[in-house]
Design an enzyme around this catalytic site. Structure first.
Site: not given
Ligand SMILES: NC(=O)c1ccc[n+]([C@@H]2O[C@H](COP(=O)([O-])OP(=O)(O)OC[C@H]3O[C@@H](n4cnc5c(N)ncnc54)[C@H](O)[C@@H]3O)[C@@H](O)[C@H]2O)c1
Length: 250
Positions: A64, A155, A157-158
């Protein structure tokens, strides 16, 4: 219940864990499901299980974080079934790393899969949904998209990005009859969480942090995806649903 007969669902990260449970849930309620994953071997197994259960699925090997591969997978799905009614934008990765030691490449890798990948998929599917007159998008965030957790700066932040990507998409896509929400699970037992934490840590975590006194199962999250994709959620857009056994109530 068969709420998704004649619907087409596109589920990323469908080869195992929560995504696999989401895919099987939609298929069990009548949807045709594109099973999207970067892991070909697991995808073969997932397809085989679905075939045994009599589900109609289309396995697609896709990274992805590669926009061209995502675009091609959306085109394949539309060529096969004519439309995409539901996107479960779930694929993601996670690992612990101290902020002070976090390598630039690792930061980029996390954001590439968890945030850029979610954007490529959401945008390409949204364009198809605009053409066909509507649809439902559910983005996989996390309680880590709402509150911080040490050793997960990349992680967190994502996932925080996903929460606000979701709200912005809802603002722009409502006029096209597209609803967009995110789901924020807490601790769910999957290959991802098993790879990070040992059983002793999990025991302690449950005792200290989760009012319901247990970790979640993938199906606990899949049911919420199914609700959000269903007509019962027809007036819900631009929000997030927390599925955490009460953890954020503290
Ligand atoms: N397990 C938890 O406690 C938990 C909590 C909150 C949120 N989440 C989120 O839920 C989602 C699923 O997590 P899980 O626990 O089922 O993880 P998992 O590792 O068990 O499964 C992840 C799936 O994503 C796929 N994937 C990973 N990178 C990919 C890529 N580049 N392209 C395509 N597919 C890719 C994998 O092949 C696999 O099918 C993730 O977005 C994760 O951040 C999980």
């Amino acid at each position: 219940m068969r709420r998704f007969t004649n619907k087409v669902a596109f589920v990323t990260g469908a080869s195992r864990g929560i995504g696999n449970s989401i895919a099987e849930r939609f298929a069990s309620e009548g949807a045709k499901v594109a099973l999207v994953s970067n892991n070909e071997e697991e995808l073969d197994q997932a397809e085989q299980r679905c075939n045994e259960l009599g589900y109609e699925v289309l396995p697609l090997v896709v990274d992805v974080s590669n926009a061209d591969q995502v675009e091609h997978a959306v085109e394949r799905t539309v060529a096969e079934w004519g439309r995409v009614d539901i996107l479960a934008n779930n694929a993601g990765i996670a690992w612990e790393e101290d902020f002070l030691e976090l390598k630039d490449d690792n930061w980029r890798k996390m954001l590439d899969v968890n945030l850029n990948g979610m954007f490529y998929t959401a945008q390409r599917i949204s364009r198809q949904m605009v053409k066909q007159g509507g649809g439902v998008i559910i983005n996989m965030a996390s309680t880590n998209g709402i509150v911080g957790e040490a050793k997960y700066a990349h992680y967190n932040a994502s996932k925080g990005g996903i929460v606000l990507l979701t709200k912005t998409m809802a603002l722009e896509l409502g006029k096209y009859n597209i609803r967009v929400n995110s789901v924020c699970p807490g601790y769910i037992q999957t290959p991802m969480s098993e790879a990070i934490d040992d059983p002793e840590f999990v025991e302690q975590y449950i005792r200290m942090k989760i009012p319901l006194g247990k970790v979640g199962k993938p199906s606990d999250v899949a049911g919420v995806f199914a609700f959000l994709a269903s007509g019962d959620a027809a007036f819900i857009t631009g929000t997030e649903i927390i599925v955490d056994g009460g953890q954020l109530a503290f």
